[in-house]
Design a protein around this motif. Sequence first.
Motif, PDB file in Angstrom:
ATOM      1  N   SER A 152      31.521  85.849  15.841  1.00 18.06           N
ATOM      2  CA  SER A 152      31.851  84.442  15.729  1.00 18.06           C
ATOM      3  C   SER A 152      31.099  83.678  16.890  1.00 18.06           C
ATOM      4  CB  SER A 152      33.381  84.416  16.122  1.00 18.06           C
ATOM      5  OG  SER A 152      33.664  84.879  17.217  1.00 18.06           O
ATOM      6  N   ALA A 153      30.769  84.169  17.900  1.00 19.68           N
ATOM      7  CA  ALA A 153      30.050  83.584  19.104  1.00 19.68           C
ATOM      8  C   ALA A 153      29.057  84.640  19.644  1.00 19.68           C
ATOM      9  CB  ALA A 153      31.096  83.094  20.010  1.00 19.68           C
ATOM     10  N   TYR A 208      39.343  80.152  19.462  1.00 24.76           N
ATOM     11  CA  TYR A 208      38.519  80.578  18.357  1.00 24.76           C
ATOM     12  C   TYR A 208      37.505  79.658  18.290  1.00 24.76           C
ATOM     13  CZ  TYR A 208      42.669  83.428  17.653  1.00 24.76           C
ATOM     14  OH  TYR A 208      43.461  84.089  17.977  1.00 24.76           O
ATOM     15  N   VAL A 209      36.161  80.054  18.462  1.00 20.02           N
ATOM     16  CA  VAL A 209      34.754  79.287  18.275  1.00 20.02           C
ATOM     17  C   VAL A 209      34.646  78.624  17.053  1.00 20.02           C
ATOM     18  CG1 VAL A 209      32.370  79.384  18.798  1.00 20.02           C
ATOM     19  CG2 VAL A 209      34.084  80.668  20.400  1.00 20.02           C
ATOM     20  N   TRP A 210      34.486  77.466  17.022  1.00 20.66           N
ATOM     21  CA  TRP A 210      34.279  76.881  15.699  1.00 20.66           C
ATOM     22  C   TRP A 210      32.706  76.274  16.008  1.00 20.66           C
ATOM     23  CZ3 TRP A 210      38.450  73.819  12.829  1.00 20.66           C
ATOM     24  CH2 TRP A 210      39.307  74.643  12.320  1.00 20.66           C
ATOM     25  N   TYR A 211      31.929  75.760  14.896  1.00 24.23           N
ATOM     26  CA  TYR A 211      30.874  75.152  14.970  1.00 24.23           C
ATOM     27  C   TYR A 211      30.924  73.610  15.227  1.00 24.23           C
ATOM     28  CZ  TYR A 211      26.438  72.806  13.563  1.00 24.23           C
ATOM     29  OH  TYR A 211      25.391  72.292  13.509  1.00 24.23           O
ATOM     30  N   GLU A 216      26.685  74.248  22.137  1.00 18.39           N
ATOM     31  CA  GLU A 216      26.620  75.601  22.916  1.00 18.39           C
ATOM     32  C   GLU A 216      25.678  75.103  24.003  1.00 18.39           C
ATOM     33  OE1 GLU A 216      25.797  78.663  20.353  1.00 18.39           O
ATOM     34  OE2 GLU A 216      27.656  78.584  19.197  1.00 18.39           O
ATOM     35  N   HIS A 224      29.471  77.826  27.271  1.00 21.49           N
ATOM     36  CA  HIS A 224      30.343  77.051  26.823  1.00 21.49           C
ATOM     37  C   HIS A 224      30.015  76.980  25.222  1.00 21.49           C
ATOM     38  CE1 HIS A 224      29.889  75.990  31.058  1.00 21.49           C
ATOM     39  NE2 HIS A 224      31.166  75.429  30.788  1.00 21.49           N
ATOM     40  N   TRP A 225      31.414  77.066  24.422  1.00 23.04           N
ATOM     41  CA  TRP A 225      31.308  76.747  23.044  1.00 23.04           C
ATOM     42  C   TRP A 225      32.636  75.895  22.578  1.00 23.04           C
ATOM     43  CZ3 TRP A 225      31.819  81.697  25.314  1.00 23.04           C
ATOM     44  CH2 TRP A 225      30.709  82.586  24.951  1.00 23.04           C
ATOM     45  N   TYR A 226      32.274  75.112  21.485  1.00 21.09           N
ATOM     46  CA  TYR A 226      33.497  74.344  21.006  1.00 21.09           C
ATOM     47  C   TYR A 226      34.585  75.344  20.287  1.00 21.09           C
ATOM     48  CZ  TYR A 226      35.958  71.257  17.641  1.00 21.09           C
ATOM     49  OH  TYR A 226      36.888  70.540  17.310  1.00 21.09           O
ATOM     50  N   ALA A 227      35.857  75.021  20.445  1.00 21.84           N
ATOM     51  CA  ALA A 227      36.662  76.051  20.062  1.00 21.84           C
ATOM     52  C   ALA A 227      38.126  75.230  19.662  1.00 21.84           C
ATOM     53  CB  ALA A 227      36.897  77.202  21.017  1.00 21.84           C
ATOM     54  N   LEU A 237      35.529  76.405  25.220  1.00 19.45           N
ATOM     55  CA  LEU A 237      35.707  77.648  25.449  1.00 19.45           C
ATOM     56  C   LEU A 237      34.848  78.188  26.419  1.00 19.45           C
ATOM     57  CD1 LEU A 237      37.413  80.454  25.363  1.00 19.45           C
ATOM     58  CD2 LEU A 237      36.043  80.914  23.438  1.00 19.45           C
TER      59      LEU A 237
END
Length: 385
Positions: A152-153, A208-211, A216, A224-227, A237
Amino acid sequence: MEVIGDLPRELFLEILLRLPVESLMRCKCVCKHWYALISNPKFIELHLKYNCNNNVCVLLKRCLLTCLGEKENMLSLVCSNGFSFVNLDVDLSLYKKEPCLQLLGHCDGIICLSNYRDDIVLCNPATRESMVLPESSLPCYSPGSNLIPQTSALGFGYDVKTHHCKVVRIVSYWEERSGSDLPQHSRVEVYSLATGSWKEIDVKVPAYVWYSPCFETYFNGAFHWYAIDNNRDEVILSFHMGNEAFQAIPMPSALSLYDYSTCRSLLVWNGCIALVIYPRKGTEKSFEIYVMKEYGVRESWTKILTIGPLTKVEMPLAFWKNNEILMEGSDGLVVSYNLKTQELKDLPIYGVPKSFATLVYVNSLVSVKGGNQMLGEGDNTDFGW
């Protein structure tokens, strides 16, 4: 004072530090002494520091259409000093066969590429050295299990404690035919160039990572991710490469609840993370920019400005120079917007729409195999002179 040819050694060293990587690779073939000098970890570190201070570029990944109508990847360097643009010759089997190849991050001249399934590649475009990472250390569930594993990431960055680069991978496990948009649980593993292997770490993933397009980002020692968290709130995140711990950073309180009509992108601007909010669709878009002035503190989010409305601009790509932002145009061209003059300028860079990704990048001699890692404070390796 001892000399090399007619030059003092200190001046000779200063000249070498200013040479591009391609020239230094040729210089290594001159003699054993030059080879040892240019391969020395201290020289590699000094050369990297010089480039970080003087030769920072934007690495651009895009797709082009061949004469047969097939997509192929292209990596290019865009330098702000007078604007120069050069395509890179990267010989990777994964690079050629995967039109949806993801550009994950940059660390000391090394980039990380993946197809988000089973292949992760580290590559130094300047030295043309590359390495495919070994298979995951996480076991797959037995055929009788109703949980389906999925990457997922992925993230890539620098660990200031060990002075090595790391790759982090989050594997989420989804219940088959459950209908839920959130996984049952997640597991995490880290690959370090220091050990050359994966290890699973016992850590809880708080979201939980989302697109989200162009989100990123590696910054401040963390990726860093969008989550979305368990309360279904939007968060950033982050994973700290040194502490190997996650943190859920809240979004600006002024933002409304997420809806599919808007996009969020995360960039780095003037030493801070910057959140850009803009419409997902439309021929005319405005881009709101929020800056987190104190890292990790929600109250420090500040709306700095609004760009636009602009026509035929899809999304932001990267801040560059001092007051400009690279953006993807709706026609597949890259444009540059000047924040002071509010002028939009077309750049001679094109590609398949929505295939663009960017990184702030510096050329270096650092090896993808970890043999020439950066020295820690107190290390005093000389050049054998």
